[in-house]
Design an enzyme around this catalytic site. Structure first.
Site, mmCIF file in Angstrom:
data_model
loop_
_atom_site.group_PDB
_atom_site.id
_atom_site.type_symbol
_atom_site.label_atom_id
_atom_site.label_comp_id
_atom_site.label_asym_id
_atom_site.label_seq_id
_atom_site.Cartn_x
_atom_site.Cartn_y
_atom_site.Cartn_z
ATOM 1 N N ASP A 114 0.871 -1.174 0.000
ATOM 2 C CA ASP A 114 0.000 0.000 0.000
ATOM 3 C C ASP A 114 0.917 1.236 0.000
ATOM 4 O OD1 ASP A 114 -2.315 1.651 0.665
ATOM 5 O OD2 ASP A 114 -1.508 1.685 2.696
ATOM 6 N N ASP A 116 -0.054 5.158 1.014
ATOM 7 C CA ASP A 116 -0.208 6.125 2.116
ATOM 8 C C ASP A 116 -0.293 5.422 3.467
ATOM 9 O OD1 ASP A 116 -0.674 8.989 0.934
ATOM 10 O OD2 ASP A 116 -1.728 7.591 -0.385
ATOM 11 N N ASP A 304 -2.046 -0.318 5.748
ATOM 12 C CA ASP A 304 -2.454 0.260 7.033
ATOM 13 C C ASP A 304 -3.940 0.545 7.129
ATOM 14 O OD1 ASP A 304 -2.365 2.409 5.116
ATOM 15 O OD2 ASP A 304 -2.590 3.769 6.824
HETATM 16 O O1 LIG Z 1 -4.514 3.031 -0.570
HETATM 17 P P1 LIG Z 1 -3.641 4.119 -0.070
HETATM 18 O O2 LIG Z 1 -2.323 4.203 -0.764
HETATM 19 O O3 LIG Z 1 -3.497 4.093 1.428
HETATM 20 O O4 LIG Z 1 -4.421 5.463 -0.462
HETATM 21 C C1 LIG Z 1 -5.613 5.801 0.252
HETATM 22 C C2 LIG Z 1 -5.810 7.292 0.220
HETATM 23 O O5 LIG Z 1 -4.537 7.840 0.577
HETATM 24 C C3 LIG Z 1 -4.413 9.265 0.537
HETATM 25 O O6 LIG Z 1 -5.113 9.793 1.653
HETATM 26 C C4 LIG Z 1 -4.521 9.432 2.896
HETATM 27 O O7 LIG Z 1 -3.196 9.972 2.970
HETATM 28 C C5 LIG Z 1 -3.146 11.432 2.951
HETATM 29 C C6 LIG Z 1 -1.693 11.855 2.922
HETATM 30 O O8 LIG Z 1 -0.979 11.332 4.007
HETATM 31 C C7 LIG Z 1 -3.930 11.963 4.156
HETATM 32 O O9 LIG Z 1 -3.938 13.391 4.143
HETATM 33 C C8 LIG Z 1 -5.369 11.451 4.123
HETATM 34 O O10 LIG Z 1 -6.061 11.835 5.291
HETATM 35 C C9 LIG Z 1 -5.383 9.916 4.044
HETATM 36 O O11 LIG Z 1 -6.707 9.425 3.867
HETATM 37 C C10 LIG Z 1 -4.898 9.815 -0.769
HETATM 38 O O12 LIG Z 1 -4.880 11.216 -0.720
HETATM 39 C C11 LIG Z 1 -6.269 9.292 -1.127
HETATM 40 O O13 LIG Z 1 -6.626 9.747 -2.415
HETATM 41 C C12 LIG Z 1 -6.199 7.768 -1.159
HETATM 42 O O14 LIG Z 1 -7.452 7.236 -1.526
#
Ligand SMILES: O=P(O)(O)OC[C@H]1O[C@H](O[C@H]2O[C@H](CO)[C@@H](O)[C@H](O)[C@H]2O)[C@H](O)[C@@H](O)[C@@H]1O
Length: 359
Positions: A114, A116, A304
């Site tokens: 993954d 983020d 995560d």
């Molecule tokens: O599947 P992932 O790689 O975990 O992506 C899921 C979402 O991640 C991002 O949002 C998350 O991370 C951001 C930066 O750290 C944070 O600001 C936010 O609150 C989290 O939800 C991304 O911006 C999304 O578009 C993804 O869907």
């Protein structure tokens, strides 16, 4: 039906990345695979095949807000779930590394990561969620020694630009946009392996505009277009505004019954109502790599988020593979091991590569 389907086909909202609009960040106050790319070119257009529409569940607003609160706890979460089940702290994948290595011995390890919260720490501004150079080196080592994929909710081009490693597979938009490793003399499109929600693009773009308009009055809210899905971020929205924001999103979604709502970390995700998720993407990639129905493969998935649970479930169901949840706190999860944070993820990846080199 997955957890995600149940979470909250109700809400969502937000704001501000339109030309002329001030960005809402940072928030203040609120609170090498064995298979060649060409042989894998599969481009599936649509939903039609995979895809029954998922029934909409409409939880009450307060329930939705509880789910929003739980999506990224700022304090130690309760040790038990609402139904009284005890949450478990899973054994550390670092402490249990020798066990993992023993399970991997004589097997083809395939690594799924993954982005983020796993490779990059969570930050307020999604556009600034960069991974460190050290992490990039660790992931590059993984890509050199194992077939490996990034599996993310983000749009593929964005996560490719963040990661910057061409030898990886990328499954963006929660697995709805899968691309193979780059080959310099191939056209960009030739890397596309699967896009099961292609036919939803026009409706997603429409919903994006509608969400931007509807949620622009909510300070701190932000809508991110992830191509085959949309993210409505509420990390920077004052908690008092969560219910109105949820209502705004809900109002927009009433016009788009083809879309459903799921949830990540302080984000509401709108995606096509097809039975496709990160777990399906993992299955697709394993099959494409020639590892379906083989007992000598060990998929390792590290993530995560709630959306990663679909992948953990797939590994559990296959009775094959190792799910590793990144969390400091006990969680209800189908993963079997845990790592506390991105620093531990990096350490685990480095050890995995060292183990492979020694063999
Ligand atoms: O599947 P992932 O790689 O975990 O992506 C899921 C979402 O991640 C991002 O949002 C998350 O991370 C951001 C930066 O750290 C944070 O600001 C936010 O609150 C989290 O939800 C991304 O911006 C999304 O578009 C993804 O869907």
């Amino acid at each position: 039906m997955t957890n995600q389907d149940v979470v909250m086909p109700d809400i969502i909202a937000t704001p501000a990345a339109m030309p002329g609009r001030a960005p809402p960040f940072a928030c203040r106050g609120a609170a090498a695979a064995a298979v060649s790319v060409s042989s894998m070119r599969v481009v599936v257009s649509a939903a039609a095949t995979a895809a029954a529409h998922v029934p909409t569940i409409r939880p009450c607003a307060s329930w939705v807000v509880e789910a929003m609160r739980a999506s990224s706890p700022t304090r130690t979460p309760a040790a038990a779930t609402a139904d009284g089940k005890k949450k478990q702290q899973h054994p550390s994948a670092l402490g249990g590394f020798e066990q993992i290595a023993a399970a991997a011995s004589g097997k083809h390890v395939v690594v799924f990561l993954d982005y983020d919260g796993t490779l990059s720490p969570i930050v307020s501004n999604p556009d600034m969620a960069f991974m460190s150079d050290e992490m990039r080196a660790a992931v590059r080592g993984v890509a050199e020694h194992f077939p490996a994929a990034i599996v993310t909710g983000r749009r593929v081009d964005k996560v490719q630009s963040f990661v910057g490693i061409s030898e990886l597979y990328y499954a963006g938009s929660h697995g709805m946009d899968i691309k193979g490793p780059s080959c310099s003399n191939e056209e960009e499109d030739a890397k596309i392996l699967l896009q099961p929600a292609r036919e939803f693009l026009p409706v997603i773009n429409e919903a994006y505009k509608a969400l931007m308009e509807k949620t622009k009055s909510t300070p701190g809210a932000r809508v991110e277009n992830n191509k085959f899905c949309l993210s409505v971020h509420f990390r920077c929205v004052d908690e008092k505004r969560w219910i109105p924001l949820a209502e705004q999103v809900k109002a927009v979604l009433r016009d788009y019954p083809q879309l459903k709502l799921t949830q990540g970390r302080k984000v509401l995700e709108i995606r096509p109502s097809i039975m496709w998720d990160k777990g399906k993407a993992v299955e697709f990639l394993l099959k494409s790599l020639g590892f379906d129905d083989r007992s000598d493969v060990l998929p390792v998935y590290i993530g995560d988020d709630r959306t990663d649970e679909d992948a953990f479930k797939v590994l559990r169901k296959r009775g094959q593979g190792i799910g590793i949840i990144v969390s400091k706190y006990p969680k209800e999860t189908d993963a079997s091991y845990s790592l506390q944070d991105t620093a531990e993820v990096m350490e685990f990846l480095v050890r995995l590569v060292q183990w492979k080199r020694r063999r």
